[in-house]
Design a protein around this motif. Sequence first.
Motif, PDB file in Angstrom:
ATOM      1  N   GLN A   9      81.361   9.027 -76.523  1.00 25.29           N
ATOM      2  CA  GLN A   9      81.245  10.244 -75.724  1.00 25.29           C
ATOM      3  C   GLN A   9      81.566   9.943 -74.269  1.00 25.29           C
ATOM      4  OE1 GLN A   9      78.074  13.119 -76.585  1.00 25.29           O
ATOM      5  NE2 GLN A   9      77.120  11.525 -77.838  1.00 25.29           N
ATOM      6  N   SER A  10      81.988  10.967 -73.541  1.00 27.02           N
ATOM      7  CA  SER A  10      82.141  10.807 -72.093  1.00 27.02           C
ATOM      8  C   SER A  10      81.792  12.125 -71.424  1.00 27.02           C
ATOM      9  CB  SER A  10      83.555  10.360 -71.711  1.00 27.02           C
ATOM     10  OG  SER A  10      84.473  11.411 -71.867  1.00 27.02           O
ATOM     11  N   PHE A  11      81.321  12.007 -70.178  1.00 26.75           N
ATOM     12  CA  PHE A  11      80.845  13.170 -69.441  1.00 26.75           C
ATOM     13  C   PHE A  11      81.431  13.169 -68.036  1.00 26.75           C
ATOM     14  CE2 PHE A  11      77.689  12.185 -72.650  1.00 26.75           C
ATOM     15  CZ  PHE A  11      77.445  13.437 -73.218  1.00 26.75           C
ATOM     16  N   ASP A  12      81.752  14.362 -67.551  1.00 24.51           N
ATOM     17  CA  ASP A  12      82.289  14.511 -66.200  1.00 24.51           C
ATOM     18  C   ASP A  12      81.168  14.528 -65.163  1.00 24.51           C
ATOM     19  OD1 ASP A  12      85.156  15.035 -67.026  1.00 24.51           O
ATOM     20  OD2 ASP A  12      84.084  16.595 -68.133  1.00 24.51           O
ATOM     21  N   LEU A  13      79.964  14.846 -65.618  1.00 23.92           N
ATOM     22  CA  LEU A  13      78.786  14.829 -64.756  1.00 23.92           C
ATOM     23  C   LEU A  13      77.603  14.332 -65.586  1.00 23.92           C
ATOM     24  CD1 LEU A  13      77.145  15.603 -62.171  1.00 23.92           C
ATOM     25  CD2 LEU A  13      76.963  17.918 -63.125  1.00 23.92           C
ATOM     26  N   ILE A  14      76.863  13.388 -65.026  1.00 24.69           N
ATOM     27  CA  ILE A  14      75.586  12.957 -65.613  1.00 24.69           C
ATOM     28  C   ILE A  14      74.546  13.198 -64.539  1.00 24.69           C
ATOM     29  CG2 ILE A  14      74.232  10.999 -66.445  1.00 24.69           C
ATOM     30  CD1 ILE A  14      76.826   9.775 -67.528  1.00 24.69           C
ATOM     31  N   CYS A  15      73.510  13.959 -64.867  1.00 20.97           N
ATOM     32  CA  CYS A  15      72.499  14.249 -63.850  1.00 20.97           C
ATOM     33  C   CYS A  15      71.095  14.042 -64.394  1.00 20.97           C
ATOM     34  CB  CYS A  15      72.671  15.658 -63.284  1.00 20.97           C
ATOM     35  SG  CYS A  15      72.634  16.994 -64.488  1.00 20.97           S
ATOM     36  N   ALA A  16      70.219  13.606 -63.511  1.00 22.47           N
ATOM     37  CA  ALA A  16      68.804  13.423 -63.839  1.00 22.47           C
ATOM     38  C   ALA A  16      67.986  13.820 -62.621  1.00 22.47           C
ATOM     39  CB  ALA A  16      68.519  11.978 -64.226  1.00 22.47           C
ATOM     40  N   PHE A  17      66.990  14.664 -62.852  1.00 22.81           N
ATOM     41  CA  PHE A  17      66.115  15.117 -61.780  1.00 22.81           C
ATOM     42  C   PHE A  17      64.684  14.713 -62.104  1.00 22.81           C
ATOM     43  CE2 PHE A  17      69.870  17.610 -61.530  1.00 22.81           C
ATOM     44  CZ  PHE A  17      70.087  17.754 -60.164  1.00 22.81           C
ATOM     45  N   TYR A  18      64.101  13.873 -61.239  1.00 22.35           N
ATOM     46  CA  TYR A  18      62.690  13.503 -61.345  1.00 22.35           C
ATOM     47  C   TYR A  18      62.381  12.804 -62.660  1.00 22.35           C
ATOM     48  CZ  TYR A  18      63.451  17.170 -57.994  1.00 22.35           C
ATOM     49  OH  TYR A  18      64.011  17.931 -56.982  1.00 22.35           O
ATOM     50  N   PHE A  19      63.274  11.880 -63.054  1.00 19.97           N
ATOM     51  CA  PHE A  19      63.105  11.136 -64.301  1.00 19.97           C
ATOM     52  C   PHE A  19      61.885  10.225 -64.163  1.00 19.97           C
ATOM     53  CE2 PHE A  19      64.238   7.852 -67.469  1.00 19.97           C
ATOM     54  CZ  PHE A  19      64.458   8.691 -68.560  1.00 19.97           C
ATOM     55  N   PRO A  20      60.902  10.324 -65.072  1.00 17.45           N
ATOM     56  CA  PRO A  20      59.603   9.707 -64.828  1.00 17.45           C
ATOM     57  C   PRO A  20      59.427   8.265 -65.280  1.00 17.45           C
ATOM     58  CG  PRO A  20      59.507  10.996 -66.817  1.00 17.45           C
ATOM     59  CD  PRO A  20      60.899  11.156 -66.277  1.00 17.45           C
ATOM     60  N   ALA A  21      60.486   7.589 -65.679  1.00 22.75           N
ATOM     61  CA  ALA A  21      60.325   6.249 -66.246  1.00 22.75           C
ATOM     62  C   ALA A  21      61.403   5.316 -65.709  1.00 22.75           C
ATOM     63  CB  ALA A  21      60.420   6.327 -67.778  1.00 22.75           C
ATOM     64  N   PRO A  22      61.180   4.006 -65.797  1.00 18.50           N
ATOM     65  CA  PRO A  22      62.240   3.065 -65.427  1.00 18.50           C
ATOM     66  C   PRO A  22      63.386   3.132 -66.440  1.00 18.50           C
ATOM     67  CG  PRO A  22      60.350   1.885 -66.327  1.00 18.50           C
ATOM     68  CD  PRO A  22      59.954   3.320 -66.242  1.00 18.50           C
ATOM     69  N   VAL A  23      64.574   2.730 -66.014  1.00 22.08           N
ATOM     70  CA  VAL A  23      65.735   2.663 -66.909  1.00 22.08           C
ATOM     71  C   VAL A  23      66.211   1.218 -66.907  1.00 22.08           C
ATOM     72  CG1 VAL A  23      68.058   3.518 -67.402  1.00 22.08           C
ATOM     73  CG2 VAL A  23      66.373   5.045 -66.332  1.00 22.08           C
ATOM     74  N   PRO A  24      66.148   0.528 -68.061  1.00 20.63           N
ATOM     75  CA  PRO A  24      66.570  -0.881 -68.102  1.00 20.63           C
ATOM     76  C   PRO A  24      68.029  -1.059 -67.687  1.00 20.63           C
ATOM     77  CG  PRO A  24      65.429  -0.242 -70.131  1.00 20.63           C
ATOM     78  CD  PRO A  24      65.677   1.017 -69.353  1.00 20.63           C
ATOM     79  N   ASP A  25      68.342  -2.247 -67.167  1.00 19.34           N
ATOM     80  CA  ASP A  25      69.703  -2.544 -66.703  1.00 19.34           C
ATOM     81  C   ASP A  25      70.759  -2.187 -67.740  1.00 19.34           C
ATOM     82  OD1 ASP A  25      68.119  -3.664 -64.779  1.00 19.34           O
ATOM     83  OD2 ASP A  25      69.226  -5.537 -64.637  1.00 19.34           O
TER      84      ASP A  25
END
Length: 196
Positions: free
Chosen positions: A106-122
């Motif tokens: 899959q591919s996306f022209d926009l990826i957005c996250a608002f107030y994501f409450p957790a860490p994201v591993p490398d």
Amino acid sequence: MHHDHGGHHEDFDEFYAGGPQWSGNPNEALVHEASDLTPGRVLDIGAGEGADAVWLAEHGWQVTALEPVAAAVERGRELAARRGVDKQITFEAATLSEFLAGAGGQSFDLICAFYFPAPVPDGEVRALAELLAPGGTLLWVDHDWEGQRPGRMNPAAMESLLEGLTARSELRRSIRDVSHGAGAHHHEDLILRAER
């Protein structure tokens, strides 16, 4: 999944079980940052009750809205149907980790996250960057916690993890004006806008 709000942790299922939690309006930063982008495919991470996904769909985007809490997903689907954009939004009831595990190709022209409450591993940050189409934009926004919420993936940490994976990035503060909903007491955000 837990919601870290007002200095205490709540279970997200419990948080959403009490009825609608947010204002129902799209995030100000989304409206400001995405209005100048050419609509395409967007991944909305942590879509909550769907206000951002619906706004994006109304502005021509094909939306994949990612939200692990069933009650929030149901509210998002109802909102999309009421606004007539349910055909433009695919709601995925999954965590970010679960989605990335099956997101190959899959591919996306926009990826957005608002107030994501957790860490994201490398490794997941790299996987997210790989989902961004050439010329695509990643928008990562959180309240300015001033170091008080080390368990969150704040925009500055995301920017450092994206180093070398994006063509350019900009990190800045933004004043927000929200009068109701669970986040109304936050008045300043950090906004990361990165481009592939």
